[in-house]
Design an enzyme around this catalytic site. Sequence first.
Site, PDB file in Angstrom:
ATOM      1  CG  ASP A 163      21.694 -60.212  12.323  1.00  0.00           C
ATOM      2  OD1 ASP A 163      21.311 -59.060  12.614  1.00  0.00           O
ATOM      3  OD2 ASP A 163      20.909 -61.165  12.194  1.00  0.00           O
TER       4      ASP A 163
ATOM      5  CD  GLU B 214      22.372 -45.326   6.443  1.00  0.00           C
ATOM      6  OE1 GLU B 214      21.417 -45.884   5.878  1.00  0.00           O
ATOM      7  OE2 GLU B 214      23.188 -44.606   5.857  1.00  0.00           O
TER       8      GLU B 214
END
Length: 297
Positions: free
Chosen positions: A160, A257
């Site tokens: 995060d 991603e």
Amino acid sequence: MPEQTPTENSGRTRSAAASRPRREIVSFVRRGRRLTEEQTEAWDAHHEQYMLDVPQGERDTLIHPDVRLDPVKLFGNDNPLIIEIGSGQGDNIAQAAADMPDHNFLAFEVWGPGNAQTVVHLQRLGLPQNLRILEFDAEHSLPGLLPESSVEEVWIFFADPWHKTKHHKRRLVSAGFLEELHTLLKPGGRVRTATDWADYASHQAHAFETVAARGLFTNDHPDGPRPTGSTTDEIPEDSPATGWAPRFERRVRTAFEGKALRAGRLIWDLSYSAQKPAAPAASATEDGSAASEPTTR
Ligand SMILES: C[S@@+](CC[C@H](N)C(=O)[O-])C[C@H]1O[C@@H](n2cnc3c(N)ncnc32)[C@H](O)[C@@H]1O
């Protein structure tokens, strides 16, 4: 008081690690646990095999400070141990466990539905036996949990980012945490990271360089160039020009991603190896038997 699971060859106790001044920043609380039908079915059928049932500490995201795990007892062998912190939906660690039966895997993930999805992956992959999941905060539970020098690799992919400056102290990858990981890693053991945020990438590189300057780690790719391509992300002035790792070939392209690439951001990988004198092998049971504690749930 929870029953303890001693690590026979580690002089370091969990309470020693816990007594060290440590950031008490709570970066998350447990979120809701709504599961899809597929997740519910996989969870009901297989979670007892995969979820480690260990006593909780003072918060439900913390492992009790007296708990210690012996990976040799846990897995019944002394195969190399790879830990993923923040395993999300388990794309990486489940696939790796299926592809590498001669390794053991420990996933830390506080997000319950993510762990249920990991069990779905494991079911699809034929239920590999070499993985366990801890639904706990790794930052505060991992130091001291395992024997020193018992871990082959630690993976932290798309942690995060905590964008706001006032929240940077919540970022998982810090020099202090890398120092804790150094204690757990075998000589030459690796920490691999990847992030899609240029600012956090730079933060991670500086954290690694801080511990490298203390002689704890060396960069596996000191001449590695920055990732290439145009980016919508602002690259900070202090972003190192070199030292970046090539994409780790075992890193599965996860939703995070994919989203980053679609948004025009670059992916920044780092890989550092622990420098330490060779240590005796991690603990082994005298009679070679597998221990039954902690239990899976
Ligand atoms: C952005 S997601 C990335 C997930 C996964 N690595 C991937 O690439 O798809 C970060 C994950 O880390 C978990 N996480 C954050 N801090 C953690 C901690 N201290 N211990 C365990 N999990 C953590 C979050 O719950 C979240 O699922």
